[in-house]
Design a protein around this motif. Structure first.
Motif, PDB file in Angstrom:
ATOM      1  N   ARG A  58       0.797  -1.166   0.044  1.00 42.95           N
ATOM      2  CA  ARG A  58      -0.201   0.089  -0.096  1.00 42.95           C
ATOM      3  C   ARG A  58       0.895   1.249  -0.045  1.00 42.95           C
ATOM      4  N   VAL A  59       0.317   2.329  -0.692  1.00 40.69           N
ATOM      5  CA  VAL A  59       0.922   3.548  -0.524  1.00 40.69           C
ATOM      6  C   VAL A  59       0.196   4.775   0.165  1.00 40.69           C
ATOM      7  N   ARG A  60       0.562   5.907   0.304  1.00 39.31           N
ATOM      8  CA  ARG A  60      -0.136   6.831   1.025  1.00 39.31           C
ATOM      9  C   ARG A  60      -1.489   7.057   0.881  1.00 39.31           C
ATOM     10  N   GLN A  61      -1.862   7.260  -0.364  1.00 41.74           N
ATOM     11  CA  GLN A  61      -3.115   7.350  -0.756  1.00 41.74           C
ATOM     12  C   GLN A  61      -3.894   6.200  -0.697  1.00 41.74           C
ATOM     13  N   PRO A  62      -4.923   6.236   0.020  1.00 44.67           N
ATOM     14  CA  PRO A  62      -5.649   5.059   0.484  1.00 44.67           C
ATOM     15  C   PRO A  62      -6.231   4.016  -0.661  1.00 44.67           C
ATOM     16  N   SER A  63      -6.532   4.723  -1.866  1.00 47.01           N
ATOM     17  CA  SER A  63      -7.212   3.896  -2.716  1.00 47.01           C
ATOM     18  C   SER A  63      -6.225   3.297  -3.900  1.00 47.01           C
ATOM     19  N   ASP A  64      -4.620   3.617  -3.563  1.00 44.60           N
ATOM     20  CA  ASP A  64      -3.866   3.174  -4.658  1.00 44.60           C
ATOM     21  C   ASP A  64      -2.920   2.336  -3.917  1.00 44.60           C
ATOM     22  N   PHE A  65      -2.204   1.446  -4.866  1.00 43.69           N
ATOM     23  CA  PHE A  65      -1.135   0.436  -4.437  1.00 43.69           C
ATOM     24  C   PHE A  65      -0.012   0.087  -5.367  1.00 43.69           C
ATOM     25  N   ALA A  66       0.975  -0.261  -4.840  1.00 45.38           N
ATOM     26  CA  ALA A  66       2.099  -0.729  -5.963  1.00 45.38           C
ATOM     27  C   ALA A  66       1.678  -2.249  -6.085  1.00 45.38           C
ATOM     28  N   ALA A  67       1.814  -2.802  -7.216  1.00 48.73           N
ATOM     29  CA  ALA A  67       1.380  -3.811  -7.754  1.00 48.73           C
ATOM     30  C   ALA A  67       2.330  -4.940  -7.709  1.00 48.73           C
ATOM     31  N   VAL A  68       2.073  -6.168  -7.511  1.00 44.31           N
ATOM     32  CA  VAL A  68       3.240  -7.349  -7.737  1.00 44.31           C
ATOM     33  C   VAL A  68       3.729  -7.462  -9.283  1.00 44.31           C
ATOM     34  N   GLU A  69       2.820  -7.006 -10.057  1.00 43.86           N
ATOM     35  CA  GLU A  69       2.955  -7.240 -11.447  1.00 43.86           C
ATOM     36  C   GLU A  69       4.003  -6.088 -12.180  1.00 43.86           C
ATOM     37  N   THR A  70       4.840  -6.483 -12.895  1.00 49.81           N
ATOM     38  CA  THR A  70       5.774  -5.671 -13.521  1.00 49.81           C
ATOM     39  C   THR A  70       5.869  -5.758 -15.125  1.00 49.81           C
ATOM     40  N   VAL A  71       6.011  -4.738 -15.815  1.00 48.18           N
ATOM     41  CA  VAL A  71       6.277  -4.916 -17.514  1.00 48.18           C
ATOM     42  C   VAL A  71       7.635  -4.313 -17.833  1.00 48.18           C
ATOM     43  N   SER A  72       7.746  -4.591 -18.942  1.00 52.67           N
ATOM     44  CA  SER A  72       9.078  -4.058 -19.694  1.00 52.67           C
ATOM     45  C   SER A  72       8.580  -2.785 -20.666  1.00 52.67           C
ATOM     46  N   VAL A  73       9.224  -1.832 -20.741  1.00 50.35           N
ATOM     47  CA  VAL A  73       8.779  -0.512 -21.591  1.00 50.35           C
ATOM     48  C   VAL A  73       9.831  -0.427 -22.325  1.00 50.35           C
ATOM     49  N   GLY A 127       4.170  -7.507 -21.437  1.00 53.12           N
ATOM     50  CA  GLY A 127       3.948  -8.415 -20.129  1.00 53.12           C
ATOM     51  C   GLY A 127       4.403  -9.999 -20.456  1.00 53.12           C
ATOM     52  N   PRO A 128       3.799 -10.768 -19.607  1.00 49.21           N
ATOM     53  CA  PRO A 128       4.232 -12.290 -19.835  1.00 49.21           C
ATOM     54  C   PRO A 128       3.119 -12.908 -21.056  1.00 49.21           C
ATOM     55  N   ARG A 129       1.960 -12.347 -21.319  1.00 43.37           N
ATOM     56  CA  ARG A 129       1.033 -12.800 -21.927  1.00 43.37           C
ATOM     57  C   ARG A 129       1.036 -12.251 -23.523  1.00 43.37           C
ATOM     58  N   GLY A 130       1.710 -10.799 -23.440  1.00 41.86           N
ATOM     59  CA  GLY A 130       1.486 -10.195 -24.827  1.00 41.86           C
ATOM     60  C   GLY A 130       2.178  -9.062 -24.805  1.00 41.86           C
ATOM     61  N   LYS A 131       2.129  -8.089 -25.959  1.00 43.99           N
ATOM     62  CA  LYS A 131       2.730  -6.689 -26.066  1.00 43.99           C
ATOM     63  C   LYS A 131       1.851  -5.732 -26.550  1.00 43.99           C
ATOM     64  N   ILE A 132       1.906  -4.777 -26.302  1.00 44.09           N
ATOM     65  CA  ILE A 132       1.063  -3.585 -26.823  1.00 44.09           C
ATOM     66  C   ILE A 132       1.872  -2.216 -27.143  1.00 44.09           C
ATOM     67  N   HIS A 133       1.370  -1.529 -28.177  1.00 44.72           N
ATOM     68  CA  HIS A 133       2.181  -0.319 -28.467  1.00 44.72           C
ATOM     69  C   HIS A 133       1.078   0.753 -28.325  1.00 44.72           C
ATOM     70  N   VAL A 134       1.510   1.662 -27.400  1.00 46.72           N
ATOM     71  CA  VAL A 134       0.555   2.962 -26.831  1.00 46.72           C
ATOM     72  C   VAL A 134       1.056   4.152 -27.553  1.00 46.72           C
ATOM     73  N   PRO A 135       0.224   4.587 -28.604  1.00 45.71           N
ATOM     74  CA  PRO A 135       0.718   5.886 -29.247  1.00 45.71           C
ATOM     75  C   PRO A 135       0.941   6.965 -28.378  1.00 45.71           C
ATOM     76  N   HIS A 136      -0.193   7.125 -27.363  1.00 53.02           N
ATOM     77  CA  HIS A 136       0.117   8.242 -26.684  1.00 53.02           C
ATOM     78  C   HIS A 136      -0.213   7.749 -25.162  1.00 53.02           C
ATOM     79  N   GLY A 137       1.079   7.248 -24.727  1.00 48.30           N
ATOM     80  CA  GLY A 137       1.275   6.776 -23.250  1.00 48.30           C
ATOM     81  C   GLY A 137       2.167   7.344 -22.271  1.00 48.30           C
ATOM     82  N   VAL A 138       3.255   8.170 -22.559  1.00 48.99           N
ATOM     83  CA  VAL A 138       4.429   8.384 -21.791  1.00 48.99           C
ATOM     84  C   VAL A 138       4.199   9.914 -21.573  1.00 48.99           C
TER      85      VAL A 138
END
Length: 213
Positions: A58-73, A127-138
């Motif tokens: 959990r992080v400071r903001q009550p509704s948010d959290f760091a997840a176990v899952e990670t990705v490669s960017v 991710g472990p199951r697939g790959k996506i391209h996000v044109p407007h993501g960063v």
């Protein structure tokens, strides 16, 4: 009846106490934001075959959290493996990087508020199951301060106000253009990225002082 010198001492002590209490009210904890990603539910399913992320911490903001899952960017120049996901899912996928991160990846990304992605830079996410391209993501997150409506009222600010923050320490200083952002369950927290925090010698859990104009 107190003597004049006693009354003066009481008044001076009272002023000092009130001043310190006010100063404490203006002190807001710092959250140093390392590079991370938010995924839409659709993209989470594509990359992981999941409909929800797993809470890592959990992080400071009550509704948010760091997840176990990670990705490669990936960008044109480099890849960041094991980029931490933040939950819960968002309406749109976005990757939040520092300016230094963007240079490393070879991506031109705007400084903007979370969710303002019309001009955001392109990114490949795997991710472990697939790959996506996000044109407007960063994006490079604009400096901002989370807080609830009651905190904003106490501090005399409102949503989308721009304020300045003073940081102490050997490399401390004043930074301008922090955007006040409100949500009912948020607690006061200053968000800086790693470039800004390193320049000021500020660490997660330190404090900055809101400057009243």
């Amino acid at each position: 009846m107190a003597a004049p010198d006693t009354r003066q001492l009481v008044e001076e002590v009272t002023r000092t106490v009130l001043s310190r209490l006010q100063d404490m009210q203006l002190q807001i904890v710092v959250g140093v934001s390392n590079r991370h990603a938010h995924l839409s539910r659709e993209d989470l399913a594509t990359l992981f075959g999941l409909d929800a992320m797993t809470v890592y911490r959990r992080v400071r903001q009550p509704s948010d959290f760091a997840a176990v899952e990670t990705v490669s960017v990936s960008g044109p120049r480099a890849t960041f493996p094991k980029l931490r996901l933040m939950g819960p899912c968002r309406a749109k996928t976005q990757v939040e990087l520092s300016r230094t991160d963007c240079v490393t990846l070879g991506i031109d990304a705007p400084i903007t508020q979370s969710g303002h992605l019309d001009e955001a830079g392109p990114i490949d996410i795997e991710g472990p199951r697939g790959k996506i391209h996000v044109p407007h993501g960063v994006m490079v997150a604009a400096r901002h301060i989370h807080m609830g409506p009651s905190h904003a009222e106490a501090l005399g600010v409102k949503d989308q106000d721009l304020v300045s923050i003073e940081f102490g320490g050997q490399r401390g200083g004043v930074l301008d253009n922090f955007i006040i952002r409100l949500k009912d369950d948020w607690v006061p927290e200053i968000h800086l990225d790693t470039d800004e925090a390193n320049a000021l010698g500020v660490s997660d859990g330190d404090f900055g002082k809101l400057i009243r104009k």
